[in-house]
Design an enzyme around this catalytic site. Sequence first.
Site, mmCIF file in Angstrom:
data_model
loop_
_atom_site.group_PDB
_atom_site.id
_atom_site.type_symbol
_atom_site.label_atom_id
_atom_site.label_comp_id
_atom_site.label_asym_id
_atom_site.label_seq_id
_atom_site.Cartn_x
_atom_site.Cartn_y
_atom_site.Cartn_z
ATOM 1 C CG LEU A 78 -1.957 1.198 1.018
ATOM 2 C CD1 LEU A 78 -2.941 0.929 -0.079
ATOM 3 C CD2 LEU A 78 -2.668 0.806 2.537
ATOM 4 C CG ASP A 79 1.764 3.118 -4.188
ATOM 5 O OD1 ASP A 79 2.654 1.685 -3.560
ATOM 6 O OD2 ASP A 79 1.384 3.055 -5.117
ATOM 7 N NE ARG A 80 6.482 8.593 2.211
ATOM 8 C CZ ARG A 80 7.837 9.416 2.276
ATOM 9 N NH1 ARG A 80 8.346 9.806 0.894
ATOM 10 N NH2 ARG A 80 8.043 10.402 2.917
ATOM 11 C CB SER A 82 -2.387 4.223 -1.071
ATOM 12 O OG SER A 82 -1.577 4.813 -2.587
#
Length: 217
Positions: A78-80, A82
Amino acid sequence: MRQFIISENTMQKTSFRNHQVKRFSSQRSTRRKPENQPTRVILFNKPYDVLPQFTDEAGRKTLKEFIPVQGVYAAGRLDRDSEGLLVLTNNGALQARLTQPGKRTGKIYYVQVEGIPTQDALEALRNGVTLNDGPTLPAGAELVDEPAWLWPRNPPIRERKSIPTSWLKITLYEGRNRQVRRMTAHVGFPTLRLIRYAMGDYSLDNLANGEWREVTD
């Protein structure tokens, strides 16, 4: 039905009605649980600007600042930039069930976009769009109200006063890099905020931003 270990609340299974497709995606390798160790499953509501890992040489915020549990690893990323649900476990089979192809595991995202998507744009997302790494699989996509459970983001999103924003509920069955953001941009409605709400039967129900809990599998 799953039961929380450190919370009296019970987990509610997440419905994927109207978000079903026939094909599913690939993901990364998994880690094996050491023999004779019980399975541990941690649900974490990841804040914005936190990396989905426990260490970072650059000194950025990581999971270590929130979760004092060793030996568990994130199922997928889960991207930074997001927010939302991150499932961590020491069970490689569970990681595979959540992330590998053919497992029929949907992932639900609530997405704030710039503008108000047209029906043509929604149909394009549902049918699949062609990105620079190839066509996407069919996905669930619908226009929804702002979620009642939404928490304030720090820092707030950057939005233009002259352009309205709206919320989409998107269900994916594959996990490409920054896929949701690329898909909404492709149909002309850039993502401003991205929150993962569910992976399979696991969801953010009753889990505040920055908090975690352990559940039984």
